[in-house]
Scaffold this motif. Structure first.
Motif, PDB file in Angstrom:
ATOM      1  N   MET A 129       0.826  -1.204   0.000  1.00  0.00           N
ATOM      2  CA  MET A 129       0.000   0.000   0.000  1.00  0.00           C
ATOM      3  C   MET A 129       0.865   1.260   0.000  1.00  0.00           C
ATOM      4  O   MET A 129       0.524   2.256  -0.651  1.00  0.00           O
ATOM      5  CB  MET A 129      -0.933  -0.011   1.207  1.00  0.00           C
ATOM      6  N   CYS A 130       1.982   1.233   0.720  1.00  0.00           N
ATOM      7  CA  CYS A 130       2.893   2.378   0.719  1.00  0.00           C
ATOM      8  C   CYS A 130       3.520   2.562  -0.661  1.00  0.00           C
ATOM      9  O   CYS A 130       3.673   3.699  -1.135  1.00  0.00           O
ATOM     10  CB  CYS A 130       3.976   2.194   1.776  1.00  0.00           C
ATOM     11  N   PHE A 131       3.895   1.462  -1.312  1.00  0.00           N
ATOM     12  CA  PHE A 131       4.460   1.533  -2.664  1.00  0.00           C
ATOM     13  C   PHE A 131       3.457   2.175  -3.618  1.00  0.00           C
ATOM     14  O   PHE A 131       3.818   3.071  -4.400  1.00  0.00           O
ATOM     15  CB  PHE A 131       4.821   0.123  -3.138  1.00  0.00           C
ATOM     16  N   LEU A 132       2.212   1.734  -3.550  1.00  0.00           N
ATOM     17  CA  LEU A 132       1.189   2.271  -4.443  1.00  0.00           C
ATOM     18  C   LEU A 132       0.924   3.747  -4.163  1.00  0.00           C
ATOM     19  O   LEU A 132       0.716   4.542  -5.086  1.00  0.00           O
ATOM     20  CB  LEU A 132      -0.101   1.461  -4.297  1.00  0.00           C
ATOM     21  N   SER A 133       0.945   4.131  -2.890  1.00  0.00           N
ATOM     22  CA  SER A 133       0.725   5.535  -2.531  1.00  0.00           C
ATOM     23  C   SER A 133       1.902   6.406  -2.945  1.00  0.00           C
ATOM     24  O   SER A 133       1.718   7.587  -3.264  1.00  0.00           O
ATOM     25  CB  SER A 133       0.486   5.652  -1.020  1.00  0.00           C
ATOM     26  N   ASP A 134       3.108   5.845  -2.921  1.00  0.00           N
ATOM     27  CA  ASP A 134       4.296   6.608  -3.316  1.00  0.00           C
ATOM     28  C   ASP A 134       4.267   7.007  -4.782  1.00  0.00           C
ATOM     29  O   ASP A 134       4.758   8.085  -5.149  1.00  0.00           O
ATOM     30  CB  ASP A 134       5.573   5.790  -3.054  1.00  0.00           C
ATOM     31  N   ILE A 135       3.731   6.147  -5.639  1.00  0.00           N
ATOM     32  CA  ILE A 135       3.834   6.356  -7.086  1.00  0.00           C
ATOM     33  C   ILE A 135       2.564   6.947  -7.681  1.00  0.00           C
ATOM     34  O   ILE A 135       2.470   7.076  -8.901  1.00  0.00           O
ATOM     35  CB  ILE A 135       4.168   5.030  -7.798  1.00  0.00           C
ATOM     36  N   THR A 136       1.586   7.315  -6.860  1.00  0.00           N
ATOM     37  CA  THR A 136       0.339   7.891  -7.364  1.00  0.00           C
ATOM     38  C   THR A 136       0.065   9.213  -6.671  1.00  0.00           C
ATOM     39  O   THR A 136       0.648   9.535  -5.629  1.00  0.00           O
ATOM     40  CB  THR A 136      -0.851   6.940  -7.128  1.00  0.00           C
ATOM     41  N   ASP A 137      -0.853   9.974  -7.241  1.00  0.00           N
ATOM     42  CA  ASP A 137      -1.310  11.206  -6.615  1.00  0.00           C
ATOM     43  C   ASP A 137      -2.803  11.070  -6.298  1.00  0.00           C
ATOM     44  O   ASP A 137      -3.409  10.018  -6.520  1.00  0.00           O
ATOM     45  CB  ASP A 137      -1.044  12.413  -7.518  1.00  0.00           C
ATOM     46  N   ILE A 138      -3.371  12.161  -5.792  1.00  0.00           N
ATOM     47  CA  ILE A 138      -4.787  12.110  -5.386  1.00  0.00           C
ATOM     48  C   ILE A 138      -5.691  11.791  -6.567  1.00  0.00           C
ATOM     49  O   ILE A 138      -6.710  11.110  -6.421  1.00  0.00           O
ATOM     50  CB  ILE A 138      -5.188  13.455  -4.737  1.00  0.00           C
TER      51      ILE A 138
END
Length: 518
Positions: A176-185
């Motif tokens: 989940m942290c990986f996915l949040s790191d590479i995306t924006d709102i």
């Protein structure tokens, strides 16, 4: 004319969409698909194998009788054997669930803060090595059981590798942290839903192929295929997956620098800056007092523990702290139900409807396909066309879960179970929407700690859920085997109330959350 204009408008909108941003760093999703697929491909088959070995080895019944356990046309004596064995097997499944939860729950207290400092990839690699190791050991045990009388309790001990290396708790936090790191709102909700779709594709394809692979081969080969998939996914992460944390930090630093540059330009336009001796002295004193880089600390340092609780408990504006904990409560209730049902569901359908492995996997396949369709309709249609917010979609999902489990609780015929699938059509959109809510209101530097406390709570859930559901099932086995479904409905109702409170806070601070929780 109107129809052609709307089609062309839709085509132009799809053409203008930034697909490269939507699928940027597309590394995590294939790994998640393989992980889910491999687990469900062999999951039901291995449960059936454990029941069979319990019958032949632990209870020492005849092989011919044990082979008829999943036959709905078997005689009363076979059904009596099934009832006797199920109580024993339920305790075995409970023990495995607890082993898979103890150490991951402890690891979850430290990994969030650690990953915020040192990265996500090491945790993904470690957890996948554990999954591959457990699958390989299970394959060896199952292969040996064809020639030797091996006690089925050895399958429980095979869970130790992935338990010792963090299990699903470590993998989900890092993922989940990986996915949040590479995306924006803007792109994050799409990636969350797309990840959920891949999960359901993995679930449906794995359950659908499970019975056919098992019928064409045997339990050992089916488990071996799962182990091979996990080994390949582990190698993929080690060789090709990049680290995402420094990408996020670099983007944040760039955004801050651009913002600071813009402020400096505005200040220069308003009034030219004059450098004085006092300013130079002040700059020198700031440089002297700049904090030194923090020394590296180990994974199990209490510093990570303090950082996690400090981040999760600190007051935040606009009731953000309350929203985080309410969403965490809702997700905890959901995983509590999943952990409990996982222990008894296969036993329940065998006892109530005398389903075979193929009938159960077919039911699971239909369930996942309908959920996947519900995710597409729920997110693309209800959100894009009707403009429902992520909070409203989460409420819809939990409401769907409540009605689905009530129907299962009253089920007396097989078609009632399929009716529950229809009422649970939107159940799959709840998880992505809750994760989106948290990731949108929490800074990137705190995401690991927030997801960590969520996963710690979820890792401790089996300590209560598995024994509770096993106890309820054992005591209601002769009267009402589906009694646990009513507990599911109650817990989903509590989660619904929690998200309802989130909606209240959103309406209270409508201007602030207009874009964040859109």
């Amino acid at each position: 004319m109107v129809e052609s204009a709307s089609i062309s408008q839709l085509y132009e909108r799809l053409k203008a969409m930034e697909w490269h941003a939507l699928f940027h760093m597309f590394y995590l999703e294939p790994v998640v698909f393989v992980l889910i697929f491999s687990h469900v491909l062999s999951g039901t088959v291995m449960r059936n194998q454990i029941i069979y070995q319990t019958c032949t080895v632990s209870f020492q019944y005849n092989v011919s009788d044990c082979e008829q356990l999943d036959d709905k046309n078997a005689g009363p004596n076979i059904h009596a054997i099934e009832t006797e064995i199920q109580s024993y097997v339920a305790e075995m499944f409970l023990s495995r669930t607890l082993i898979e939860s103890i150490i991951p729950a402890v690891c979850g207290l430290f990994i969030g803060s650690w990953s915020d400092k040192y990265g996500r990839k090491p945790l993904l690699v470690i957890s996948m090595i554990g999954f591959a190791g457990s699958a390989l050991i299970t394959t060896i045990i199952c292969a040996l059981s064809g020639n030797y009388a091996i006690n089925p309790w050895w399958y429980t001990l095979a869970a130790l590798p992935h338990s010792l290396l963090g299990g699903m708790c470590v993998f989900s936090v890092a993922g989940m942290c990986f996915l949040s790191d590479i995306t924006d709102i803007k792109t994050r909700p799409y990636r969350m839903v797309f990840l959920e779709l891949l999960v359901f594709i993995g679930l449906s394809s794995g359950t659908f192929l499970s019975s056919y692979v098992y019928a064409a081969t045997n339990a050992a080969i089916t488990q071996g295929i799962s182990a091979s998939c996990l080994i390949a996914a582990t190698i993929f992460i080690i060789i090709w997956m990049p680290e995402s944390l420094h990408i996020r930090l670099a983007e944040d630093a760039k955004a801050e620098a651009e913002q600071a540059a813009g402020q400096c330009e505005d200040a220069t336009i308003e009034k030219p800056a004059k450098t004085t001796t006092n300013d130079l002295n002040l700059d020198q004193s700031k440089k002297q007092t700049e904090p030194e880089p923090e020394p590296a600390v180990g994974l199990f340092s209490t510093t990570h523990l303090k950082d996690m609780f400090k981040t999760c408990l600190e007051p935040r504006e606009y009731n953000a702290r309350e929203i985080i904990w309410l969403v965490t409560l809702a997700m905890f209730m959901t995983i509590f139900v999943v952990d409990g049902v996982m222990t008894v569901m296969y036993l329940y359908v065998r006892q109530q409807f005398h389903w075979s492995v193929r009938e159960f996997t077919f039911f699971e396949t239909i369930s996942q396909l309908v959920s996947m369709l519900g995710a597409l309709i729920g997110f693309l249609l209800l959100r894009k066309v009707f403009g429902l917010s992520v909070v409203t979609l989460a409420l819809l999902s939990l409401c769907s879960d409540v009605f689905s489990n009530l129907i299962r609780g009253f089920a007396t015929l097989p078609w009632h179970m399929y009716l529950s699938i229809v009422f649970g059509v939107f159940r799959s959109i709840g998880g992505p929407m809750c994760s989106t809510i948290v990731s949108n209101i929490v800074p990137a530097s705190d995401l690991g700690k927030i997801f960590s406390i969520k996963n710690v709570m979820q890792s401790f859930a089996p300590f209560v859920a598995a024994p509770l559901y096993t106890l309820i099932y054992q005591h209601s086995l002769a009267v009402c085997p589906g009694l646990f479904n009513f507990l599911n409905a109650l817990l989903y109702l509590i989660a619904f109330i929690a998200i309802g409170c989130v909606l209240r806070f959103k309406l209270k601070h409508k201007q602030h959350y207009a874009k964040i929780l859109k």
